[in-house]
Design a protein around this motif. Structure first.
Motif, mmCIF file in Angstrom:
data_model
loop_
_atom_site.group_PDB
_atom_site.id
_atom_site.type_symbol
_atom_site.label_atom_id
_atom_site.label_comp_id
_atom_site.label_asym_id
_atom_site.label_seq_id
_atom_site.Cartn_x
_atom_site.Cartn_y
_atom_site.Cartn_z
ATOM 1 N N LEU A 1 0.839 -1.198 0.000
ATOM 2 C CA LEU A 1 0.000 0.000 0.000
ATOM 3 C C LEU A 1 0.869 1.240 0.000
ATOM 4 O O LEU A 1 1.812 1.345 0.792
ATOM 5 N N GLY A 2 0.539 2.150 -0.859
ATOM 6 C CA GLY A 2 1.246 3.425 -0.851
ATOM 7 C C GLY A 2 0.817 4.277 0.331
ATOM 8 O O GLY A 2 -0.126 3.936 1.064
ATOM 9 N N ASP A 3 1.478 5.352 0.530
ATOM 10 C CA ASP A 3 1.130 6.287 1.606
ATOM 11 C C ASP A 3 -0.306 6.754 1.468
ATOM 12 O O ASP A 3 -0.757 7.105 0.363
ATOM 13 N N GLY A 4 -1.009 6.752 2.586
ATOM 14 C CA GLY A 4 -2.369 7.264 2.584
ATOM 15 C C GLY A 4 -3.390 6.297 2.004
ATOM 16 O O GLY A 4 -4.562 6.640 1.865
ATOM 17 N N MET A 5 -2.930 5.096 1.688
ATOM 18 C CA MET A 5 -3.851 4.110 1.115
ATOM 19 C C MET A 5 -4.250 3.094 2.193
ATOM 20 O O MET A 5 -3.499 2.818 3.121
ATOM 21 N N ILE A 6 -5.433 2.552 2.028
ATOM 22 C CA ILE A 6 -5.864 1.465 2.918
ATOM 23 C C ILE A 6 -6.314 0.291 2.062
ATOM 24 O O ILE A 6 -6.593 0.421 0.866
ATOM 25 N N LEU A 7 -6.358 -0.867 2.730
ATOM 26 C CA LEU A 7 -6.954 -2.044 2.102
ATOM 27 C C LEU A 7 -8.392 -2.141 2.595
ATOM 28 O O LEU A 7 -8.646 -2.050 3.798
ATOM 29 N N ALA A 8 -9.319 -2.290 1.654
ATOM 30 C CA ALA A 8 -10.733 -2.374 2.022
ATOM 31 C C ALA A 8 -11.323 -3.657 1.475
ATOM 32 O O ALA A 8 -10.981 -4.098 0.379
ATOM 33 N N ARG A 9 -12.208 -4.294 2.288
ATOM 34 C CA ARG A 9 -12.929 -5.457 1.795
ATOM 35 C C ARG A 9 -14.370 -5.059 1.518
ATOM 36 O O ARG A 9 -15.024 -4.424 2.353
ATOM 37 N N LEU A 10 -14.860 -5.421 0.343
ATOM 38 C CA LEU A 10 -16.257 -5.153 -0.023
ATOM 39 C C LEU A 10 -16.888 -6.453 -0.474
ATOM 40 O O LEU A 10 -16.370 -7.123 -1.371
ATOM 41 N N VAL A 11 -17.999 -6.784 0.141
ATOM 42 C CA VAL A 11 -18.659 -8.051 -0.155
ATOM 43 C C VAL A 11 -20.048 -7.779 -0.710
ATOM 44 O O VAL A 11 -20.779 -6.940 -0.182
#
Lengths: 351, 351, 351, 351
Positions: free
Chosen positions: A321-331
């Motif tokens: 992940l780059g700076d300021g990025m998050i990992l998100a899960r969408l179902v």
């Protein structure tokens, strides 16, 4: 815009209708009713084989009980390190197996690879000191949203069998995997060497019902006692049976899964095309893992969108992940609508 | 004429309606939904107290989990020897308590007596060699169909507490007991010294739902983990909550129980009046234990009547069966009709 | 030339003498005898603190029982991935903890590092779904033959405590660690934040005896029941006590360890100096891990030398074996003689 | 005048000598040494059969592990209600069997009778709801000091086998039973239908060693893992083996038992002849149960005599104590001297 989980919606109408149908009259209790019989028969038909089938209330108890039939208490169970069974099911596997060892193995590019499993199983057994490798369990679809195709399942199962292990699939989202692959259910289970399947209805339109399906029927010889001892021999077992009947007849289970998958595909496509966002792994079924700018995520949450931030894993092939990025899960679920997907993408793409 | 068991019928319409109501929309999973909250609140209201409430799928798992909160794995649980928990729930109590000892004590005239419990608890503890007395569990109504009134519960609970035990009630038929006594639910639970109750809906109009109700709320401090580990933290927990809402609102649960009890009373009266037949014990709620001539029982079975022959117990005050007589258990439910009771009595009374 | 294991030799004479001394007369059974009391008192003295002390027959049961006092059945225990407790003690930890999760973490340069532990403990707890981090267990000396000094133990314990975990040491070779560091036993236990220690005599001159030493005495409140339930409340407990008395008095335990360590040091020095051979990791105590040419190893085995080939681990800082090389483990004991070390080095060094 | 328990004395000299003999040199650990092999072979010889033999540290763990090989976790174990395994071994049976149900049955005249066992096993199995009868365990000598002769063992074992149960003997005092009956060890074990024996040395001259002897060798197929998992695969297993070698060779074990029995017989005779005192049950081996005036007991305790007051049991054939009388247990050992017996009787008989 609820992409929190496919277990946050209710049951699909045909499942509820079957429950209402099943409500009439006095029937044998504890699973000795015609609804359980029909459900088992429909499962056998869907999988084109004979099978021993048992019904329980949750995926956690289904998985743990299934494993208890595969390993002794001094055995070991191998699973992908991020699997639900290792991370979200408390120590139910230890409880129901009588204390077997649970061992996680890292994936590559989102999926456990046969060589990783082979290497883990190749060290000396050192009996009776070391936990005895007894079972391999695979999640389908897995917790990075990936689907193992028939060849992949077969390759993993072959490694497991070569080392004397039995093979279980945690199929909480099994219908989504079948829908994704367009294969026969048998292709990614017994034809690929799977011995036991947790067939989950709860996340895909069921109300509260999972089936444990033994393709290797000998393994089920004492399973009725295991189910009873777990408090899962429901007095009014008909309601487990009815859910599965409603879910399976007319191919309803796969219709539900196809819809959820299609919505996820639409969502994934939109995310991939959005500026500043991207997919962490390919979207194989009904889960999308996205790398998003945190400020975009927060803006989306502010509009009422529901989805979870995920702890970024660090195995080979996982995204950085780059700076300021998050990992998100969408179902997505059988109830997800194209309009809410489109609205989400619209909001995501705004600056 | 189905008197097989109150778990052989389906759910009552108001329970089903609540399920249908609860089916709408996306809600928090795992019990964090408004239906579970409302159900817990209605239970607290019905019992006139604050309580910690958890929902699970079956009486077996409810009872065993409740006991696990009361005794350590080296503890002992005391129960009436014929209780369901000792005879019909496999070794679930041992599984969920981590291996506590289960000890049965004989009743007198159908009910466990305080002096029997006191005597069992009076021997030296001999720590750490002997299993440590930790809990007493009472079935209400019990397996001889008897109901313990408030004074009886209090007397047993007092003995248990004096010896340092916690008190649990297996209330699979708790509604029938309340309806029978015409008391407040609190009178035969926390006001009488009960620490934890398994409140069963399944046998009295529910579909598949039991509540574990902690009146001693401290005992519940780690119960969420116990429930999860047992695989009972249902993804779509709303359906547990909805069943209890439908069951409790407008006093429906007691209406159901009153009807079942009335039908049992009618049946008992008919049996008592029939030539050659009699009651094994008084009929306190919705179970009738009858001494019948075997040839009459067989004639009844031949007409399609459903009821079970029971192994005659031999504790003090239990009936002695004459030659050619059997002990039969007949259970009524919320669906039992007066006409089928009357037909049964008519057929029984024929020569 | 037996370097197989320090558990392949018998007991040291002072230990046997104490057993013979303790054999006289009638004494209270089950540990209530003066020998157990003296042993506990000598342990407290050696560790310069008050402590609760229990004796059991093996390291496996000592470790597992100790952990059972630290984690609930839904808890998780963290350990270095190659630790004895994870690899050589079957699923005893699961058995005695009632089914807690065992989790292995990789070392760097032979030792688990605080940042690795910290990272593992930093993910969300997600109660009640995820196994609850409850204990950290460290092996001293560890399975790569390394010793953690006081600062290293303290750093790991600090991380563990910060996340709410209790800290246990598997001290099967604790005496060797103390002898290696020349520190006070307290320095690498309670002064460094350790809550419970398995103090092993068996591998260092004992016959069959381990002590579980609770520095945090509250944690021991129910341990007598745990010991009894494990079948370790020995009828003739005096023989556990006597072994520890013989082992501890006159500093005998550290004399034994110093000798074993000195022999290992001599062996390590010789191996490091030998052509074609080398040390896999520094030799901190009485275990030497050597990279040897296979043909040299085979020649040594042919002369009757006893030592084991080891599966090469692959964590960061582990040696890479060249072609034709093996990893060998050589363990010295209180009985190892300089002459056999020298003969081994002589044979190793020949072409 | 110590009649407290046969576990309050030390080990007999030949047992200690064998330990000293076994102390030399480096040997395979974990039971792979010649002493364990010789011990197993001597046991087979003493029992005139082939058998699988395992060594563990205590009777509690021996019994519980043996039962774990006979019943599944959903099984039930039947035993005489006052047996050591039900009353003095905590919940170790539940721990090691994975949670089987333990059920006590009342004796008549001090011994469990075949008809009592038959009746308990005759009720319907009601699979999978009821714990499955799996094993019967008999204590020899039992806790009322009685010995079952070959015909009695055979009769009980026949009932057990007819109902599909396996048969175990808790032989903590097995040597005393053999010495009492003057029979071959085989006569009251495999020839009488016993499948597994806990052969206890600890109470009869051993230091700390019990053997689990499988006459039905198939039942032992996974027992090595059970032993390991219980932490009983002793590193220096030779010391278990040596104890049994010293105990068995030259018939030493039976010499020890004969002496203890003779002393108990002398004591029993004296008590029977004393005014105001009497025997609660016949003295079959090395335990005497006496009805004594409390003031006499107190006078004896005041002189330093050691023996325990016992809670009077109330099964059929048990003595009724008159006013001011107590039940006392007196146990003799291989070290008991005739002079102390005579002194006890002398003091007892004084007014």
């Amino acid at each position: 815009m609820n992409f929190g989980s496919d277990n946050m919606v209710g049951a699909s109408p045909p499942v509820l209708e079957a429950i209402l149908e099943a409500n009439h009259g006095a029937l044998a209790s504890y699973g000795g009713d015609p609804w359980c019989a029909e459900a088992a028969s429909r499962i056998a038909e869907a999988f084109e084989c004979e099978a021993e089938v048992f019904f329980v209330a949750s995926g956690t108890v289904a998985n743990s009980l299934a494993l208890s039939a595969l390993v002794p208490p001094w055995g070991a169970v191998y699973a992908q390190a991020d699997s639900h069974i290792l991370n979200e099911e408390s120590t139910a596997p230890e409880l129901f197996t009588g204390g077997a060892r649970m061992i996680g193995l890292p994936p590559r590019h989102g999926k456990l690879q046969p060589d990783t499993l082979h290497q883990a199983l190749s060290r000396p057994l050192h009996a009776p000191h070391r936990p005895v490798p007894g079972a391999f369990t695979l999640t389908q679809c897995n917790e990075r949203g990936r689907v193992f195709d028939a060849a992949e399942v077969a390759a993993l199962a072959a490694v497991a069998h070569r080392h004397g292990l039995k093979v279980h699939i945690d199929g909480a989202r099994f219908a989504n995997a079948v829908a994704s692959l367009g294969c026969a259910p048998a292709d990614i289970t017994w034809r690929a060497g799977v011995d036991v399947l947790t067939l989950g209805a709860s996340k895909n339109g069921g109300l509260m019902a999972e089936a444990v399906v033994f393709f290797d029927r000998e393994l089920a010889h004492d399973f009725a006692w295991r189910v009873k001892r777990a408090g899962q021999t429901a007095a009014k077992g008909r309601f487990f049976g009815a859910q599965f009947v409603g879910w399976l007849r007319h191919g309803h289970w796969l219709d539900l899964a196809r819809h959820a998958n299609a919505m996820a595909g639409r969502l994934a496509q939109g995310i991939a095309a959005a500026p500043n966002a991207g997919l962490a792994w390919p979207c194989d079924a009904n889960e999308v893992f996205a790398c998003l700018p945190r400020e975009r995520a927060e803006a989306l949450w502010a509009t009422g969108a529901v989805f979870y931030e995920w702890v970024p894993p660090t195995a080979e092939g996982d995204p950085e992940l780059g700076d300021g990025m998050i990992l998100a899960r969408l179902v997505t679920s059988f109830l997800t609508e194209a309009a809410e997907v489109d609205r989400f993408i619209h909001l995501l793409s705004q600056e």
